[in-house]
Scaffold this active site. Structure first.
Site, PDB file in Angstrom:
ATOM      1  N   LYS A  32      62.802  34.593  19.133  1.00 20.11           N
ATOM      2  CA  LYS A  32      62.736  33.916  19.884  1.00 20.11           C
ATOM      3  C   LYS A  32      63.040  31.999  20.141  1.00 20.11           C
ATOM      4  O   LYS A  32      63.606  31.012  20.343  1.00 20.11           O
ATOM      5  CB  LYS A  32      60.886  33.911  20.307  1.00 20.11           C
ATOM      6  CG  LYS A  32      60.979  34.700  21.048  1.00 20.11           C
ATOM      7  CD  LYS A  32      59.515  34.979  21.408  1.00 20.11           C
ATOM      8  CE  LYS A  32      58.805  36.156  22.223  1.00 20.11           C
ATOM      9  NZ  LYS A  32      57.839  37.467  21.933  1.00 20.11           N
ATOM     10  N   ASP A  42      54.228  32.869  29.102  1.00 20.95           N
ATOM     11  CA  ASP A  42      54.273  34.464  29.491  1.00 20.95           C
ATOM     12  C   ASP A  42      53.793  35.227  30.528  1.00 20.95           C
ATOM     13  O   ASP A  42      54.158  36.141  31.076  1.00 20.95           O
ATOM     14  CB  ASP A  42      52.852  35.222  28.528  1.00 20.95           C
ATOM     15  CG  ASP A  42      53.613  35.970  27.510  1.00 20.95           C
ATOM     16  OD1 ASP A  42      55.213  36.018  27.004  1.00 20.95           O
ATOM     17  OD2 ASP A  42      53.069  34.806  26.164  1.00 20.95           O
ATOM     18  N   GLN A 102      51.949  35.362  20.296  1.00 21.66           N
ATOM     19  CA  GLN A 102      52.783  36.709  20.274  1.00 21.66           C
ATOM     20  C   GLN A 102      51.229  37.786  20.698  1.00 21.66           C
ATOM     21  O   GLN A 102      50.289  37.733  19.497  1.00 21.66           O
ATOM     22  CB  GLN A 102      53.061  36.697  19.083  1.00 21.66           C
ATOM     23  CG  GLN A 102      54.304  38.437  19.332  1.00 21.66           C
ATOM     24  CD  GLN A 102      55.194  37.703  20.216  1.00 21.66           C
ATOM     25  OE1 GLN A 102      55.935  37.667  20.311  1.00 21.66           O
ATOM     26  NE2 GLN A 102      55.267  39.494  20.111  1.00 21.66           N
TER      27      GLN A 102
HETATM   28  N1  GUN Z   1      54.671  40.715  22.689  1.00 18.69           N
HETATM   29  C1  GUN Z   1      55.393  42.351  22.924  1.00 18.69           C
HETATM   30  N2  GUN Z   1      56.429  41.656  24.068  1.00 18.69           N
HETATM   31  C2  GUN Z   1      55.725  40.509  24.802  1.00 18.69           C
HETATM   32  C3  GUN Z   1      55.801  39.002  25.369  1.00 18.69           C
HETATM   33  O1  GUN Z   1      56.081  39.498  26.515  1.00 18.69           O
HETATM   34  N3  GUN Z   1      54.811  38.218  24.723  1.00 18.69           N
HETATM   35  C4  GUN Z   1      53.981  37.714  24.650  1.00 18.69           C
HETATM   36  N4  GUN Z   1      52.992  37.109  23.950  1.00 18.69           N
HETATM   37  N5  GUN Z   1      53.924  39.086  23.360  1.00 18.69           N
HETATM   38  C5  GUN Z   1      54.110  40.556  23.777  1.00 18.69           C
END
Ligand code: GUN
Length: 281
Positions: A52, A119, A96
């Site tokens: 990311k 998100d 996360q």
């Molecule tokens: N962990 C796995 N996929 C995601 C996601 O799309 N967002 C977040 N915040 N954590 C994740």
């Protein structure tokens, strides 16, 4: 059969976003900022977060990762989120998942300012999406939606079957396809005859986390099949769709890896830019 190239689609989206960031920078004299909070040392989470950060830098966003040990107190995380909520240089906040057990996930999500919730997990954004109002849209379903639209721009009247009812994927995916006038069926572990449901579908989105669940004889000729699964097995990483079998039937199919995954991260960057733009109005 069209092999849907998520890597290429994500690279194209990133190139568009990079241009947009350059324009925003000259217009506002600042760039959108993404802050990711990473708790603990789970390897998959670390890899996601590193990707990311790399992608955010590539398109010219300001990017920051805040790391805490597994033992961090919930209060510390909530206070940090509140601080980021009032920080004007932060356009998007992502915590996360998964979180350690002693931290209440929903409390964390609800502490994030909905206008910075990249998100799309905050109840305000979930509600706005389901009511058809402007909202942040969860990155994975948004990525799936953009891939489907590339193959079939007019989805009106199509039958879509979603396999899996999670808040992360299945439910928001349903809202996106409903908005496009699809007839949507959500299936799950208690569905009586999953194969029969899938055989009705013009579009299948598989997001259940069961390796190779969707078989070749579950899929109508000319169906578009999107595989959200990432399952570790003795034979390596496989999706929720049996790739070899389904590729013989479907009109279009995403591979795993290289399908939905790269689009998820590109959509996170898009969401960050969209949050920034809404904040500048
Ligand atoms: N962990 C796995 N996929 C995601 C996601 O799309 N967002 C977040 N915040 N954590 C994740």
């Amino acid at each position: 059969m069209i092999l849907i190239d998520g890597k290429k689609a994500a690279a194209e989206l990133r190139a568009e976003l990079k241009e947009e960031v350059t324009e925003l920078k000259s217009k506002h004299n600042k760039v959108p900022g993404l802050t990711v909070i990473l708790i603990g040392d789970l390897t998959p989470s670390q890899i996601y977060v590193r990707n990311k950060e790399k992608s955010a830098n590539e398109v010219g966003l300001k990017s920051e990762v805040i790391k805490y040990p597994d033992s961090v107190e919930e209060k510390t995380v909530l206070e940090k989120i509140q601080e980021l909520n009032s920080d004007e240089t932060v356009s998007g906040i992502l915590v996360q998942l998964p979180l350690p057990k002693h931290i209440d996930k929903q409390k964390v999500i609800e502490t994030i300012d909905p206008s910075k919730d990249v998100d799309g997990f905050h109840p305000m954004n979930v509600g706005n999406l389901s009511s058809g109002y402007e909202s942040s849209i969860p990155c994975t379903p948004l990525g799936c939606y953009l891939l489907i639209k590339k193959i079939e721009p007019n989805l009106s009247g199509k039958k879509a079957v979603i396999v899996g009812r999670s808040n992360l994927n299945g439910k928001p995916m349903t809202q996106l396809l409903l908005k496009e006038n699809c007839t949507v069926t959500i299936t799950h572990s208690k569905t009586k005859d999953l194969k029969a449901e899938c055989l009705e579908a013009d579009i299948i989105v598989a997001a259940v986390g069961i390796p190779e669940l969707v078989r070749g004889d579950w899929v109508k000729k000319d169906a578009i099949v999107i595989d959200v699964g990432i399952n570790k097995t003795d034979n390596g990483i496989v999706g929720d769709v049996h790739f070899d079998e389904v590729s013989k039937n479907a009109k279009a199919l995403t591979p795993v890896p290289g399908g939905v995954g790269p689009m998820t991260i590109a959509c996170l960057l898009k969401n960050t830019i969209d949050c920034f733009k809404r904040s500048q109005i």
